[in-house]
Design an enzyme around this catalytic site. Sequence first.
Site, mmCIF file in Angstrom:
data_model
loop_
_atom_site.group_PDB
_atom_site.id
_atom_site.type_symbol
_atom_site.label_atom_id
_atom_site.label_comp_id
_atom_site.label_asym_id
_atom_site.label_seq_id
_atom_site.Cartn_x
_atom_site.Cartn_y
_atom_site.Cartn_z
ATOM 1 N N LYS A 51 2.697 25.828 -23.329
ATOM 2 C CA LYS A 51 3.304 26.024 -22.007
ATOM 3 C C LYS A 51 3.231 27.468 -21.509
ATOM 4 O O LYS A 51 3.265 27.713 -20.295
ATOM 5 C CB LYS A 51 4.756 25.551 -22.020
ATOM 6 C CG LYS A 51 4.932 24.048 -22.109
ATOM 7 C CD LYS A 51 4.574 23.359 -20.797
ATOM 8 C CE LYS A 51 4.991 21.904 -20.799
ATOM 9 N NZ LYS A 51 4.721 21.240 -19.513
ATOM 10 N N SER A 295 0.055 20.052 -29.202
ATOM 11 C CA SER A 295 0.607 20.786 -28.065
ATOM 12 C C SER A 295 1.778 21.682 -28.398
ATOM 13 O O SER A 295 2.042 22.650 -27.675
ATOM 14 C CB SER A 295 1.013 19.798 -26.966
ATOM 15 O OG SER A 295 1.922 18.834 -27.482
#
Length: 394
Positions: A51, A295
């Site tokens: 992110k 991720s």
Amino acid sequence: MVNIQDIQNALENIRPFIHKTPLIYSNSFSRLTGAEVFIKAENLQKTGSFKVRGAFNKMSGFKGGKVIAASMGNHAQGVAFAAGALGIKAKIVMPTTAPIVKEEATRNYGAEVVLHGEGFRDALNYALSQKEYTFIHAFDDEKIIAGQGTIGLEIIEEIKDIDCILVPVGGGGLVSGIAVAVKALSSKTEIIGVQAEAATSAYLSIRKDEITEKPPSPTLADGIAISRVGNLTWQIMNKYIDDIILVDEDSIAMAILLFLERKKLVVEGAGAVALAALIKNMERFKGKKVALVVSGGNIDFTVIDKIILKGLVTSGRIGVFEVVIDDVPGAFYSVTEIIACCRSNVLNVVHDRAAGDLPIGKTRVVFTVEARGKEHLEAILSNLKTKGIEVRKR
């Protein structure tokens, strides 16, 4: 719509602030699945998640001011970290159901944290109402998408002939950015999204050819538990991605365990779904070069022991079964002797003499045992049945 030039520009913007995470070849996962498996380890990224890429790209041109974001956790940490590095004040709105570890990490990066609502949509609506702040969307923003797409550039830079990339999907920012980058540089590479069966908005949207909202159920993959894909991300996914695969909770738990055990990597549920999808669809990917986008690694350590236990049970490494035996001396030993002869270790034993369905003189005993896998566990049960012992697997 985001294009390859946007993503290349994003990489130049964020390069001073992020790690170029490793693309690790996995011998063990390759042997397990029959594919050539590479791990794009964004769990080793700053803040433990991809992110930060989008956050830095979105805010790199800001000059002071205040930003606000809504997030289940990883976007919150990415925005908080980027804001701190760039000298920007940040407020993060998180639902009350967000993992405590992600809430505390966000505070530690210097952001103000507000808990509001029980789901992402509640937190999002509250954040949007704070007009004195610049809103940083978690996924439905061109700058954010371009930042996440830099992962695709890094993968293709190292493996130009990659056959397939498996990508976790929540709101769609990560898979959209990667898809744009990869399809521009390697059009034959398949981009396949992965969602938890508990959160299927993207999967349903692709199948129905229109944005479909579906409130998520509780899931280990909380980082991708989004009720609705974005408008921008939907347009890109609909154009570029090749498929979306669903995985169940047992598969996610098993994948988390495998990352810990085989690769010594701490991976959160959302980050583990790509491996879960590969394992559940081994024939589809056999012989192909496959990259798994891991991720994030921001897992709540207060529940990791439960996840490990669930993974061990799913794989047959721990088995739970009950037997009904005579409540007399020697009967219990006859069971444990068989278990010992099968070279299994007893972890826990519970006696139940008071169950209403038990005849007088009988007792029910619940065993938790350690095994080498499902075949070994079945062999133990078979040996018990051969000796005339009533046994039922739980």
